[in-house]
Design a protein around this motif. Structure first.
Motif: not given
Length: 237
Positions: A85-99
Motif C-alpha cells: 500500500l506504500g508505507v514508508s517506515h514501519i515501527q513495531p512496538v509492544t504495549a501493555n495489552r500486547s499478546v
C-alpha cells in the motif's frame, strides 16, 4: 553479476527462468536495472545488466506505521500489505495489552524475517525502495524517543499524528491535506487496545484520535485500512 543465493533460488526454482530470459532487478535505493540471465547452474544465477531505469513508484505521501505486534501470521500480513500500500517506515512496538512478548534474541530474528517479507512485497508490487523496518521497542520507549528525537532517516516533518480509536469523534476526511513535504504517522494498538495511560501519553506528544467508520476493526485490519484511506485522500490513489 551473481545473484544472492535466495534470489537465485527464487529465479531458478520458483520462477523457472532460463538462460537468456530477461528480468528486472533493484537494490532498494531507487531505480531499477534491466538484464538477462547469462548462466545458470544448480544453485547460482549469473545476470548481465544492460540498463538502469530511473523509474519511481513511491507515493508522494510519506506514511509512518507504528504497529503494536500481534501473532506471527497477522504481523506478517500487516508488513506485507502495508508495503504494497506504500508505507514508508514501519515501527513495531509492544504495549501493555500486547499478546505477543518477544525476547531480545527473538525480536532480532523477527525483524530479519519481517525485512525479508518487506523485500518480497516490494518485488511483488514493483516498488524499488524498501521501506525502513525499525527495531522492536516498547510503546513507552517509543513515546520517550519522540519527545527528544526526530524520526530517523527522513527529511520530512510530521504533519499529522493519528491514533486509531473506536471512541474518536473525527475521521480522516475532516482534516485538510498535508503539504507534500510533510508526512503522517499512524498509531495502531494491540488486540486489547491501548490503556488509558498509553492513550494519554500519545496525546501528550501530539497524536489525535481518529476513527475509520462505525465498525471496530481488528489490529491486523486497522492500519491497512488507514493507510489505504490516507493514500486515497492525500497520496497516489
Amino acid at each position: 553479476m551473481v545473484l544472492p543465493m535466495n534470489i537465485s533460488h527464487h529465479a531458478i526454482r520458483v520462477l523457472r527462468l532460463k538462460q537468456g530470459d530477461t528480468l528486472i532487478l533493484f537494490n532498494g535505493r531507487g531505480g531499477e536495472f534491466s538484464g538477462s540471465i547469462e548462466h545458470i547452474d544448480k544453485s547460482n544465477c549469473t545476470v548481465r545488466l544492460s540498463k538502469f531505469h530511473e523509474v519511481e513508484r513511491e507515493s508522494p505521501l510519506t506514511i509512518h506505521l507504528v504497529q503494536a505486534v500481534c501473532v506471527n501470521e497477522k504481523m506478517d500480513w500487516i508488513i506485507q500489505k502495508s508495503v504494497e500500500l506504500g508505507v514508508s517506515h514501519i515501527q513495531p512496538v509492544t504495549a501493555n495489552r500486547s499478546v505477543v512478548r518477544l525476547s531480545e534474541a527473538r525480536a532480532h530474528k523477527r525483524r530479519l524475517h519481517w525485512q525479508q517479507i518487506a523485500i518480497a512485497a516490494c518485488e511483488q508490487c514493483g516498488r524499488n525502495h524498501v521501506p525502513e523496518l525499525l527495531p522492536l521497542q516498547s510503546i513507552s520507549e517509543w513515546f520517550s524517543q519522540q519527545l527528544t528525537n526526530k524520526p530517523k532517516n527522513t527529511k520530512c516533518k510530521l504533519a499529522y499524528r493519528f491514533m486509531l480509536s473506536a471512541s474518536a469523534n473525527k475521521r480522516l476526511t475532516e482534516y485538510p491535506s498535508p503539504a507534500r513535504e510533510d508526512s503522517i504517522t499512524l498509531l495502531i494498538g494491540p488486540e486489547g487496545g491501548f490503556t488509558d495511560e498509553e492513550e494519554k501519553a500519545a496525546f501528550s506528544i501530539g497524536f489525535m484520535p481518529v476513527r475509520l467508520g462505525p465498525r471496530i476493526l481488528r489490529t491486523e485490519s486497522a492500519g491497512l485500512v488507514a493507510i489505504a484511506a490516507a493514500q486515497t485522500l492525500w497520496g497516489d490513489y
